[in-house]
Design an enzyme around this catalytic site. Structure first.
Site, PDB file in Angstrom:
ATOM      1  N   GLY A  19      33.352  21.016   1.885  1.00  0.00           N
ATOM      2  CA  GLY A  19      34.222  19.865   2.062  1.00  0.00           C
ATOM      3  C   GLY A  19      33.430  18.582   1.964  1.00  0.00           C
ATOM      4  O   GLY A  19      32.197  18.582   2.041  1.00  0.00           O
ATOM      5  N   ARG A  20      34.152  17.472   1.771  1.00  0.00           N
ATOM      6  CA  ARG A  20      33.473  16.182   1.713  1.00  0.00           C
ATOM      7  C   ARG A  20      34.386  15.107   2.256  1.00  0.00           C
ATOM      8  O   ARG A  20      35.608  15.245   2.279  1.00  0.00           O
ATOM      9  CB  ARG A  20      33.029  15.844   0.294  1.00  0.00           C
ATOM     10  CG  ARG A  20      34.140  15.709  -0.731  1.00  0.00           C
ATOM     11  CD  ARG A  20      33.587  15.227  -2.069  1.00  0.00           C
ATOM     12  NE  ARG A  20      32.565  16.129  -2.601  1.00  0.00           N
ATOM     13  CZ  ARG A  20      31.460  15.707  -3.209  1.00  0.00           C
ATOM     14  NH1 ARG A  20      31.224  14.411  -3.340  1.00  0.00           N
ATOM     15  NH2 ARG A  20      30.594  16.579  -3.695  1.00  0.00           N
ATOM     16  N   GLY A  21      33.773  14.030   2.736  1.00  0.00           N
ATOM     17  CA  GLY A  21      34.521  12.921   3.301  1.00  0.00           C
ATOM     18  C   GLY A  21      33.629  11.696   3.355  1.00  0.00           C
ATOM     19  O   GLY A  21      32.548  11.662   2.757  1.00  0.00           O
ATOM     20  N   GLY A  22      34.086  10.685   4.116  1.00  0.00           N
ATOM     21  CA  GLY A  22      33.345   9.446   4.197  1.00  0.00           C
ATOM     22  C   GLY A  22      31.963   9.594   4.803  1.00  0.00           C
ATOM     23  O   GLY A  22      31.051   8.813   4.514  1.00  0.00           O
ATOM     24  N   MET A  23      31.783  10.600   5.646  1.00  0.00           N
ATOM     25  CA  MET A  23      30.500  10.784   6.304  1.00  0.00           C
ATOM     26  C   MET A  23      29.514  11.571   5.477  1.00  0.00           C
ATOM     27  O   MET A  23      28.323  11.575   5.766  1.00  0.00           O
ATOM     28  CB  MET A  23      30.706  11.497   7.648  1.00  0.00           C
ATOM     29  CG  MET A  23      31.346  10.630   8.708  1.00  0.00           C
ATOM     30  SD  MET A  23      30.461   9.090   8.923  1.00  0.00           S
ATOM     31  CE  MET A  23      28.857   9.719   9.393  1.00  0.00           C
TER      32      MET A  23
ATOM     33  N   VAL B 185      29.606  18.707   3.082  1.00  0.00           N
ATOM     34  CA  VAL B 185      29.209  19.896   3.828  1.00  0.00           C
ATOM     35  C   VAL B 185      29.122  21.076   2.866  1.00  0.00           C
ATOM     36  O   VAL B 185      30.011  21.279   2.029  1.00  0.00           O
ATOM     37  CB  VAL B 185      30.220  20.215   4.953  1.00  0.00           C
ATOM     38  CG1 VAL B 185      29.769  21.437   5.749  1.00  0.00           C
ATOM     39  CG2 VAL B 185      30.378  19.024   5.881  1.00  0.00           C
TER      40      VAL B 185
ATOM     41  N   LYS C 249      25.354  19.590   6.528  1.00  0.00           N
ATOM     42  CA  LYS C 249      26.031  18.329   6.212  1.00  0.00           C
ATOM     43  C   LYS C 249      24.987  17.320   5.764  1.00  0.00           C
ATOM     44  O   LYS C 249      24.040  17.020   6.487  1.00  0.00           O
ATOM     45  CB  LYS C 249      26.780  17.784   7.426  1.00  0.00           C
ATOM     46  CG  LYS C 249      27.348  16.383   7.206  1.00  0.00           C
ATOM     47  CD  LYS C 249      28.187  15.894   8.366  1.00  0.00           C
ATOM     48  CE  LYS C 249      29.552  16.531   8.330  1.00  0.00           C
ATOM     49  NZ  LYS C 249      30.486  15.940   9.311  1.00  0.00           N
TER      50      LYS C 249
ATOM     51  N   ASP D  99      35.200  11.888  17.455  1.00  0.00           N
ATOM     52  CA  ASP D  99      36.056  12.241  16.311  1.00  0.00           C
ATOM     53  C   ASP D  99      36.777  13.556  16.570  1.00  0.00           C
ATOM     54  O   ASP D  99      36.692  14.490  15.776  1.00  0.00           O
ATOM     55  CB  ASP D  99      35.199  12.323  15.048  1.00  0.00           C
ATOM     56  CG  ASP D  99      36.019  12.185  13.766  1.00  0.00           C
ATOM     57  OD1 ASP D  99      37.078  11.523  13.802  1.00  0.00           O
ATOM     58  OD2 ASP D  99      35.601  12.729  12.732  1.00  0.00           O
TER      59      ASP D  99
END
Length: 274
Positions: A12-16, A19, A36, A128
């Site tokens: 997965g991926r996001g703003g942070m 992974v 991560k 979070d």
């Protein structure tokens, strides 16, 4: 490769950051892990020192409901954290898919409370707490993820020395003070627990609408009181309305002042007491 770890698949991926499922290239650890890679780079030696210090503190969290941080470092100028690989279903989806009763949902949620209380007793703030960071394994056990983005809390305030190197924020669980950029205390996590409890009970987030503009989303967090859960799910009793809305109070002083207080009220409800 990231450090001694071989990347296998993206999870997965996001703003942070991103992974990955990984394995150690030297086979020192046979099981697969989750790694991560932070989206930002490290340049200042002081930033790297703080990251290492925080990693050591977070690596000391040892609780059955918390995914353990096992390693971390800097590779090609980017920070990375290595955690146990926790495969499961987000808690809200698990409740829906298994058609859990209200009692079963509250019991499951208390496992989340146990994990957050344990971290708070060690002055670690999660920041979070959302369904994607709380999964239920096939054996029914809750695991809380992503303490790698926590903040270390000292005397209920944050200073330059105690702030974490990463500062994420999800509108679905952000507290008003977090959105305003104010110093955070443990009550900010209690607010996030309130958003999660609301969603566990109703299947709906109390302050996030995918179609809302940023201005509308901020107004929902800062100024709009959430409805009672029973308005969306009539099977929710009024006592649980009261517990949830107390956790979701806009002013930190009006919330539960500890996760233990929130958990105790949920325990009383399960026992049929006021």
């Amino acid at each position: 490769m990231v450090g001694p770890y071989r990347l296998l698949t993206e999870l997965g991926r996001g703003g942070m950051g991103t992974v990955y499922r990984v394995e150690r290239a030297d086979r020192e650890v046979s099981r697969h892990l989750a790694l991560k890679v932070a989206a930002d780079r490290v340049f200042a030696p002081e930033a790297q020192r703080r990251f290492i210090k925080e990693r050591e503190i977070l690596g000391g969290l040892d609780h059955p409901n918390i995914v353990r941080l096992v390693d971390g470092g800097v590779s090609a100028g980017r920070r990375y954290l290595v955690m146990e690989l926790a495969e499961g279903t987000p808690i809200t989806a698990y409740c829906r898919d298994h058609r859990l009763s209200t009692v079963e949902r509250v019991r499951l949620f208390r496992e989340v409370c146990a994990a957050i209380l344990y971290a708070h007793q060690r002055l670690v703030l999660h920041r979070d707490i959302k369904p994607g960071n709380v999964v239920v394994r096939p054996d029914g056990q809750v695991r809380v993820l992503d303490f790698g983005i926590a903040q270390i809390v000292q005397a209920a305030t944050l200073t330059a020395d105690t702030a974490t190197v990463m500062h994420p924020m999800s509108l679905a669980c952000a507290s008003p003070e977090q959105l305003r950029g104010e110093p955070l205390a443990l009550t900010s996590d209690i607010y996030a627990l309130g958003t999660l409890l609301f969603e566990v009970l109703t299947g709906t987030n109390p302050q996030y609408r995918p179609e809302a503009s940023l201005e509308e989303a901020m107004r929902l967090v800062l100024d709009t009181a959430p409805p009672a859960p029973s308005r969306l799910a009539p099977n929710v009793p009024r006592d649980l309305d009261a517990v949830t809305l107390k956790a979701l109070a806009k002013a930190p002083a009006d919330r539960y002042q500890s996760v233990g207080e929130l958990d105790a009220d949920l325990g009383r409800w399960l026992e049929g007491r006021p």
